[in-house]
Design an enzyme around this catalytic site. Structure first.
Site, PDB file in Angstrom:
ATOM      1  N   ARG A   1       0.658  -1.071   0.053  1.00 22.47           N
ATOM      2  CA  ARG A   1       0.162  -0.160   0.211  1.00 22.47           C
ATOM      3  C   ARG A   1       0.560   1.246  -0.057  1.00 22.47           C
ATOM      4  NH1 ARG A   1      -5.069  -1.872   1.752  1.00 22.47           N
ATOM      5  NH2 ARG A   1      -5.065  -3.872   3.135  1.00 22.47           N
TER       6      ARG A   1
ATOM      7  N   ARG B   1      -6.522  -4.969  -0.833  1.00 22.96           N
ATOM      8  CA  ARG B   1      -7.538  -5.058  -0.172  1.00 22.96           C
ATOM      9  C   ARG B   1      -7.827  -3.819  -0.208  1.00 22.96           C
ATOM     10  NH1 ARG B   1     -12.382  -9.083  -0.002  1.00 22.96           N
ATOM     11  NH2 ARG B   1     -11.383 -10.076   1.549  1.00 22.96           N
TER      12      ARG B   1
ATOM     13  N   HIS C   1       2.627 -10.075   0.870  1.00 25.38           N
ATOM     14  CA  HIS C   1       2.413  -8.704   2.420  1.00 25.38           C
ATOM     15  C   HIS C   1       3.758  -7.896   2.497  1.00 25.38           C
ATOM     16  CE1 HIS C   1       0.935  -7.273   6.172  1.00 25.38           C
ATOM     17  NE2 HIS C   1       0.111  -6.960   5.339  1.00 25.38           N
TER      18      HIS C   1
ATOM     19  N   TYR D   1       0.487   5.231  11.699  1.00 25.10           N
ATOM     20  CA  TYR D   1       0.621   3.989  12.463  1.00 25.10           C
ATOM     21  C   TYR D   1       2.523   3.673  13.073  1.00 25.10           C
ATOM     22  CZ  TYR D   1      -2.678   2.898   9.263  1.00 25.10           C
ATOM     23  OH  TYR D   1      -4.014   2.887   8.193  1.00 25.10           O
TER      24      TYR D   1
END
Length: 740
Positions: free
Chosen positions: A408, A438, A468, A501
């Site tokens: 992402r 997603r 990932h 984050y």
């Protein structure tokens, strides 16, 4: 067996079970996720949270729930529709899980509405921020509102009538609409208490979409009067609703019902049969727009005939309808967070530059050669570390190759122009863009095409697996020959989320790690079937096996500890301390239960859902689970194993979930250098002992928030994880050590 041949099944939500079969040692994934979102909602309810941040948490709770319904509720409904319904590990059928979800969600929606209407909205008004309903508008407010409507809204609105010549319109996912019942002045009024076909009653249904391109709260103040009268807003939905007469001139409006739909985003894909993965994902995005509706939200005083039309046309059941006691959509509250009201927000935080990178003129690669460098975001700057690393590689003539994984990232990511610049300079640039991330599929498709046009080698990952891992590799021609430099992180290459984050990243040129990274990229970009990763934990190759071995080793050490007298305060007591986003993998949970029963102290920091039950006598007496919720989203993964006084530490991209260990390409790296291990120990200790932001989990899946002792007149005397780590980051940037 190849790396891509792992079964694409999530056992906690899709394991077959006989009727009545249940394993009470495990909690249900869906309800434990809702417990996590309840903790998010509590940040909005907590008056210690700054006022505009409370608005933000209402929006986050709303957004989280939207995603949950799209993915998890949509997935349960798809199981039912396709006849593949299976029981969860706790023995619930999809129907039973849907019932439990509804029973948990409805009280939380009531809490959300009560908090907003009775606490936050009045408190905002006291601070000069007025969120007004149409009846509350002054004549000046209405004049400005109508002027805005005529100038900005009226040309955009598209009323869509439903009659024999106009079929029921397509309604886009997560869009807010107004259902309108109207009639000609000559027809008889519809009796709202009598269900009937609108066509036979002389009443016509129409739908008006509230445009998503405009702000959800329309400002009615000018720059001149904002200081005197405060900030004044009316909702976009209210503005459309009270000006419908302009859209249906000559018609008499009988009733208006705002509604919002959610579509299923859990689609079934057959990657192995796809000739072109890029085209398959593009088609999936098109299909998702028309996926089945899985939720209908209406206001708390719904109009029965309109509801009947919607339920029938959208192929829904009464239990799919949620009456919203407050706002229909709280996501637009993010708009308020931009107001110039600093006292109503968290104190601004500017990430510090890591001390070893303080000199902009220092060669980044020479810094790494002096020893591994670990950075902690958002306490330390993402731009001054990760972005600088890739920029340095793009500009350094000695660099011959750059390889990077993108899961992402932002549309305006600085990584993209630097990668393009490197390719134009003749460097070999390879970028793995995960198309299956997603809700980021469309952005990633566009990024992939943009990079391909620039001559960059773009690959889309491994069939059957999501990539990932968050890794990058730079190959540099040096005097001694080629040297590899790597970054291995716990978070995405995304500058925006890096400020929100908490994540860790390791920069290294240690050949023990870079040799494995080279092998990893060979697998990702080619057809290497290497299983010779010596130090990195790579899923789905050796990660599960290695984690099992590390847990089993602590169990073996427990016997030695028992032989010494099994003193709980013994500093060499076997101990596992891990931090992650979610915990669900059954095999890992089984081993953690075994570790607890052997006497191993298991400390788990799990921000999101946790399917393991802590503190169950005879099963998990020695397991403690906490969750930390606050201004930053806890995203870093840290795994620590005591190892009889010689602890091993790991960081990386994988949670202890079945999908991470078996269905994704993940990378976990050991941390070798003692000072970096000490830093991880400090982070874990701060989080485990947090007196302000931590929640303690109970065996039934509920949580209790820690409340600091010694408060004086409502003032907090203790601080939570995030404030403490910000203070420590400032201390280190000034040249002082993090600890002490």
């Amino acid at each position: 067996m190849t790396l891509a041949s792992s079964p694409d099944i999530d056992p906690l939500s899709a394991v077959p079970a006989e009727p009545g079969e249940a394993d009470e040692r495990f909690l249900n994934r869906e309800t434990t996720w809702l417990e996590f979102n309840r903790r998010v909602l509590r940040e909005a309810l907590d008056e210690r949270t700054p006022l505009l941040e409370r608005c933000a948490f209402l929006a986050i709770f709303n957004s989280n729930l939207d995603e949950f319904f799209q993915k998890r509720v949509g997935g349960l409904k798809r199981q039912i529709d396709t006849g593949t319904a299976t029981r969860s590990y706790d023995g619930k059928t999809p129907q039973e899980q849907l019932k439990a979800i509804r029973e948990m969600v409805k009280p939380m929606l009531d809490q959300q509405a009560e908090c907003f209407e009775n606490k936050i909205r009045p408190a905002l008004a006291d601070q000069g921020v007025h969120l007004l309903t149409w009846p509350e508008l002054t004549p000046t407010d209405r004049q400005r509102a109508v002027a805005y409507y005529r100038r900005n809204l009226f040309p955009v609105l598209t009323p869509l009538a439903v009659d024999p010549g106009h079929p029921f319109p397509f309604i886009s996912n997560l869009s807010t609409s107004l259902g309108v019942m109207m009639r000609t002045p000559e027809s008889q009024a519809l009796d709202p208490t009598t269900p009937r076909d609108p066509a036979t009653a002389g009443v016509q249904f129409a739908r008006v979409k509230v445009p998503a391109v405009l702000p959800g709260w329309i400002p009615l103040h000018s720059e001149d009067d904002a200081g005197e009268l405060g900030y004044r807003f009316v909702s976009l939905e209210d503005l459309v609703r009270h000006n419908l007469g302009d859209l249906f001139e000559g018609m008499q409006i009988e009733a208006v019902e705002p509604f919002r739909i959610t579509r299923n985003a859990d689609v079934d894909r057959e990657e192995e049969d796809a000739e072109d993965l890029l085209e398959m994902i593009s088609q999936e995005l098109r299909d998702r727009r028309f996926a089945r509706v899985c939720r209908l939200e209406v206001d708390d005083d719904p109009h029965l005939p309109i509801n009947q039309v919607l339920i029938q046309q959208l192929d829904l059941h009464e239990k799919d309808v949620y009456q919203m006691p407050g706002l229909l959509d709280y996501n637009p509250l993010w708009q308020l967070h931009k107001l110039n009201k600093p006292k109503l927000k968290y104190k601004p935080w500017t990430p510090v530059v890591p001390a070893r990178l303080a000199d902009d003129d220092t060669d980044f690669f020479s810094v790494i050669r002096t020893g591994d460098l670990m950075v902690h975001h958002p306490y330390e700057s993402f731009g001054a570390s990760v972005e600088r690393f890739i920029a340095a590689a793009a500009n350094d003539p000695a660099v011959v190759a750059i390889k990077l994984t993108l899961y992402r990232t932002a549309d305006d990511s600085p990584f993209l122009p630097n990668l393009i610049k490197a390719a134009e300079a003749g460097k070999q640039v390879v970028c793995l863009v995960e198309l299956k991330a997603r809700f980021d599929e469309e952005r990633n498709v566009q990024i992939a095409r943009r990079l391909e046009k620039a001559g960059i080698h773009v690959v889309y990952g491994v069939v059957g697996l999501k990539t990932h891992t968050k890794t990058s590799l730079v190959v540099r021609q040096e005097h001694e020959g080629m040297r590899c430099y790597a970054h291995i992180g716990t978070g995405n290459y995304n500058a925006k989320t890096a400020n929100l984050y908490t994540d860790l990243g390791l920069f290294t040129c240690d050949t023990r790690l870079t040799d494995d990274i080279v092998e990893l990229f060979h697998f990702l970009t080619g057809r290497s079937q290497s299983r010779t990763f010596k130090h990195l934990l790579i899923a789905p190759v050796n990660m599960r096996k290695r984690f099992n071995e590390l847990i089993d080793r602590e169990i073996a050490h427990a016997q030695t500890w028992k032989d010494r007298g099994a003193d709980p305060e013994d500093p060499n007591r076997p101990r596992i301390t891990c931090k992650m986003n979610s915990l669900e993998d059954r095999e890992i949970c089984e081993r953690l239960y075994a570790a607890s029963q052997a006497g191993v102290a298991v400390e788990l920091i799990v921000r999101g859902f946790c399917c393991l039950r802590p503190g169950v006598p005879g099963l998990s007496d020695n397991i403690r689970v906490i969750s930390v919720i606050g201004r930053f989203l806890e995203h870093s993964r840290i795994y620590r194993f005591h190892n009889n006084g010689q602890p091993e530490h790991y960081i990386g991209s994988a949670d202890w979930m079945y999908r991470n260990l078996s269905n994704r390409v993940e990378c976990i790296t050991p941390i070798f250098e003692p000072d970096l291990k000490s830093r991880l120990d400090e982070i874990l200790a701060i989080v485990m002992n947090d007196p302000r932001q931590a929640w303690d989990m109970h065996a039934d899946g509920t949580y209790t928030q820690r409340r600091p002792q010694g408060a004086d007149d409502g003032q907090e005397l203790s601080i939570g994880t995030h404030r403490l780590l910000m203070a420590l980051a400032k201390r280190e940037s000034s040249g002082l050590p993090m600890g002490g």
